[in-house]
Design a protein around this motif. Structure first.
Motif, PDB file in Angstrom:
ATOM      1  N   GLY A 105      10.687 -12.059 -11.506  1.00 31.00           N
ATOM      2  CA  GLY A 105      10.240 -11.683 -12.837  1.00 31.00           C
ATOM      3  C   GLY A 105       9.448 -10.402 -12.896  1.00 31.00           C
ATOM      4  N   ASP A 106       9.445  -9.622 -11.805  1.00 30.30           N
ATOM      5  CA  ASP A 106       8.633  -8.404 -11.781  1.00 30.30           C
ATOM      6  C   ASP A 106       9.443  -7.165 -11.423  1.00 30.30           C
ATOM      7  N   VAL A 107      10.707  -7.129 -11.890  1.00 27.29           N
ATOM      8  CA  VAL A 107      11.551  -5.934 -11.709  1.00 27.29           C
ATOM      9  C   VAL A 107      11.893  -5.395 -13.104  1.00 27.29           C
ATOM     10  N   PRO A 108      10.929  -4.780 -13.776  1.00 30.54           N
ATOM     11  CA  PRO A 108      11.050  -4.486 -15.210  1.00 30.54           C
ATOM     12  C   PRO A 108      11.994  -3.351 -15.570  1.00 30.54           C
ATOM     13  N   LEU A 109      12.516  -2.634 -14.580  1.00 27.58           N
ATOM     14  CA  LEU A 109      13.383  -1.502 -14.891  1.00 27.58           C
ATOM     15  C   LEU A 109      14.863  -1.860 -14.949  1.00 27.58           C
ATOM     16  N   ILE A 110      15.211  -3.102 -14.651  1.00 30.34           N
ATOM     17  CA  ILE A 110      16.627  -3.449 -14.655  1.00 30.34           C
ATOM     18  C   ILE A 110      17.150  -3.578 -16.079  1.00 30.34           C
ATOM     19  N   LYS A 111      18.445  -3.292 -16.201  1.00 30.20           N
ATOM     20  CA  LYS A 111      19.181  -3.484 -17.446  1.00 30.20           C
ATOM     21  C   LYS A 111      20.349  -4.425 -17.162  1.00 30.20           C
ATOM     22  N   GLY A 112      21.012  -4.837 -18.227  1.00 27.96           N
ATOM     23  CA  GLY A 112      22.173  -5.695 -18.044  1.00 27.96           C
ATOM     24  C   GLY A 112      23.229  -5.054 -17.172  1.00 27.96           C
ATOM     25  N   SER A 113      23.403  -3.751 -17.306  1.00 27.56           N
ATOM     26  CA  SER A 113      24.406  -3.049 -16.497  1.00 27.56           C
ATOM     27  C   SER A 113      24.049  -3.053 -15.020  1.00 27.56           C
ATOM     28  N   ASP A 114      22.762  -3.070 -14.688  1.00 23.86           N
ATOM     29  CA  ASP A 114      22.348  -3.153 -13.281  1.00 23.86           C
ATOM     30  C   ASP A 114      22.719  -4.510 -12.686  1.00 23.86           C
ATOM     31  N   VAL A 115      22.534  -5.559 -13.476  1.00 26.67           N
ATOM     32  CA  VAL A 115      22.915  -6.902 -13.030  1.00 26.67           C
ATOM     33  C   VAL A 115      24.424  -6.980 -12.844  1.00 26.67           C
ATOM     34  N   ASP A 116      25.178  -6.459 -13.809  1.00 20.25           N
ATOM     35  CA  ASP A 116      26.638  -6.462 -13.705  1.00 20.25           C
ATOM     36  C   ASP A 116      27.104  -5.661 -12.493  1.00 20.25           C
ATOM     37  N   HIS A 117      26.412  -4.574 -12.206  1.00 19.43           N
ATOM     38  CA  HIS A 117      26.745  -3.735 -11.047  1.00 19.43           C
ATOM     39  C   HIS A 117      26.629  -4.540  -9.755  1.00 19.43           C
ATOM     40  N   VAL A 118      25.548  -5.275  -9.607  1.00 18.58           N
ATOM     41  CA  VAL A 118      25.345  -6.081  -8.398  1.00 18.58           C
ATOM     42  C   VAL A 118      26.427  -7.152  -8.288  1.00 18.58           C
ATOM     43  N   LEU A 119      26.710  -7.828  -9.394  1.00 15.11           N
ATOM     44  CA  LEU A 119      27.695  -8.905  -9.365  1.00 15.11           C
ATOM     45  C   LEU A 119      29.109  -8.376  -9.146  1.00 15.11           C
ATOM     46  N   HIS A 120      29.375  -7.166  -9.554  1.00 15.91           N
ATOM     47  CA  HIS A 120      30.698  -6.574  -9.359  1.00 15.91           C
ATOM     48  C   HIS A 120      31.043  -6.462  -7.875  1.00 15.91           C
ATOM     49  N   TYR A 121      30.056  -6.222  -7.040  1.00 18.83           N
ATOM     50  CA  TYR A 121      30.281  -6.038  -5.610  1.00 18.83           C
ATOM     51  C   TYR A 121      30.041  -7.319  -4.809  1.00 18.83           C
ATOM     52  N   HIS A 122      29.911  -8.437  -5.503  1.00 20.53           N
ATOM     53  CA  HIS A 122      29.530  -9.671  -4.830  1.00 20.53           C
ATOM     54  C   HIS A 122      30.598 -10.174  -3.867  1.00 20.53           C
ATOM     55  N   ALA A 123      30.136 -10.637  -2.703  1.00 19.44           N
ATOM     56  CA  ALA A 123      30.985 -11.333  -1.737  1.00 19.44           C
ATOM     57  C   ALA A 123      30.533 -12.799  -1.723  1.00 19.44           C
ATOM     58  N   ASP A 124      30.404 -13.417  -0.544  1.00 18.85           N
ATOM     59  CA  ASP A 124      29.808 -14.759  -0.484  1.00 18.85           C
ATOM     60  C   ASP A 124      28.309 -14.681  -0.765  1.00 18.85           C
ATOM     61  N   CYS A 141      24.459 -15.828  -4.434  1.00 23.50           N
ATOM     62  CA  CYS A 141      25.063 -16.762  -3.486  1.00 23.50           C
ATOM     63  C   CYS A 141      26.213 -17.530  -4.127  1.00 23.50           C
ATOM     64  N   THR A 142      27.327 -17.613  -3.417  1.00 24.44           N
ATOM     65  CA  THR A 142      28.446 -18.475  -3.807  1.00 24.44           C
ATOM     66  C   THR A 142      28.763 -19.385  -2.626  1.00 24.44           C
ATOM     67  N   PRO A 143      28.497 -20.695  -2.770  1.00 30.55           N
ATOM     68  CA  PRO A 143      27.872 -21.357  -3.914  1.00 30.55           C
ATOM     69  C   PRO A 143      26.354 -21.164  -3.903  1.00 30.55           C
ATOM     70  N   PRO A 144      25.658 -21.605  -4.940  1.00 30.35           N
ATOM     71  CA  PRO A 144      24.192 -21.575  -4.893  1.00 30.35           C
ATOM     72  C   PRO A 144      23.681 -22.317  -3.656  1.00 30.35           C
ATOM     73  N   ASN A 145      22.606 -21.786  -3.078  1.00 29.59           N
ATOM     74  CA  ASN A 145      22.046 -22.368  -1.843  1.00 29.59           C
ATOM     75  C   ASN A 145      23.063 -22.349  -0.708  1.00 29.59           C
ATOM     76  N   GLY A 167      28.581 -17.520   9.046  1.00 33.73           N
ATOM     77  CA  GLY A 167      29.933 -17.020   8.835  1.00 33.73           C
ATOM     78  C   GLY A 167      30.216 -16.553   7.424  1.00 33.73           C
ATOM     79  N   LEU A 168      29.185 -16.346   6.635  1.00 37.29           N
ATOM     80  CA  LEU A 168      29.367 -15.901   5.259  1.00 37.29           C
ATOM     81  C   LEU A 168      29.553 -14.389   5.212  1.00 37.29           C
ATOM     82  N   GLN A 169      30.377 -13.940   4.273  1.00 34.42           N
ATOM     83  CA  GLN A 169      30.552 -12.498   4.071  1.00 34.42           C
ATOM     84  C   GLN A 169      29.344 -11.976   3.299  1.00 34.42           C
ATOM     85  N   VAL A 170      28.644 -11.006   3.876  1.00 32.03           N
ATOM     86  CA  VAL A 170      27.389 -10.527   3.297  1.00 32.03           C
ATOM     87  C   VAL A 170      27.538  -9.065   2.897  1.00 32.03           C
ATOM     88  N   ARG A 171      27.059  -8.747   1.718  1.00 29.62           N
ATOM     89  CA  ARG A 171      27.005  -7.362   1.270  1.00 29.62           C
ATOM     90  C   ARG A 171      25.587  -7.024   0.845  1.00 29.62           C
TER      91      ARG A 171
END
Length: 231
Positions: A105-124, A141-145, A167-171
């Protein structure tokens, strides 16, 4: 893929204790609330996020959750890791999430597009480090935890190692907006000198106590600007 964001919030009372030698409890409380609202705003805007879970036992959490129309989970954990793990189980088993993104809750500079950017490159597992590549400022994380969480302020490399061992794919995704988490006066400089409009920045520019701190540090004239997120 159903993506749920998990946002932990300890509460505004006596928040940001590392700033206590320089800022009053009242100002730190308002700062914590401004940052949380900025984070929730960004997550609500994010096109890739299907739901948001605010995990908190703070008295003000209910009204905040209602304001943003997000779910509230009142965890009973004694540590941040346990609270996030419990929240991960909640979104996975109770809300049918296939993926979770933990956002402080303390990363006040993010925007929705920043979140989408991270999720766009998501692996496991996708990890967004802080500006020093020491801590973790977002974790997908996919799945959560998918692996045991750490979150001790120095979790970036341990998270990579823990996920890789399973053995998870990490980015790792670099994001200048996510890189700024506010703990010190120098962090406030990065927010104050950014071009990103935010509730936090408005508070920094209007509160006399915060302005006095910035004056003391010769930070009243912005000298650094943050660009859009980049991988």
């Amino acid at each position: 893929m159903s993506v749920w964001a998990i946002v932990p919030f300890k509460g505004a009372e006596n928040a940001k204790r590392r700033l206590s030698p320089r800022l009053s409890a009242d100002v730190r409380s308002r700062l914590a609330l401004a940052m949380l609202n900025d984070v929730l705003h960004a997550l609500v805007e994010a096109k890739s996020v299907d739901g948001i879970l605010l995990t908190s036992r703070a008295t003000e959490a209910k009204s905040i959750a209602e304001k943003w129309n997000v779910s509230l989970y009142r965890d009973q954990a004694h540590t941040l890791v346990d609270a996030l793990t419990d929240a991960g189980e909640r979104v996975k088993n109770g809300l049918n999430a296939t993926t979770s993104i933990i956002v402080p809750g303390d990363v006040p500079l993010i925007k929705g597009s920043d979140v989408d950017h991270v999720l766009h490159y998501h692996a496991d597992v996708t990890i967004v480090p802080d500006g020093h590549k020491i801590g973790t400022n977002a974790l997908v994380c996919t799945p959560p935890n998918a692996f045991p969480l750490i979150f001790d302020g120095r979790s970036y490399h341990p998270h990579i190692e823990a996920a890789t061992r399973l053995g998870l794919q990490v980015r790792s995704v670099q994001s200048q907006a996510f890189a700024v988490d506010v703990d010190t006066a120098e962090d406030l400089l990065l927010v104050y000198s950014s071009v990103q409009e935010s509730r936090t920045n408005s508070l920094l520019a209007s509160d006399p106590e915060l302005l006095a701190l910035l004056d003391e540090l010769n930070l009243t004239h912005p000298t650094r600007h943050l660009d859009n997120a980049s991988i």
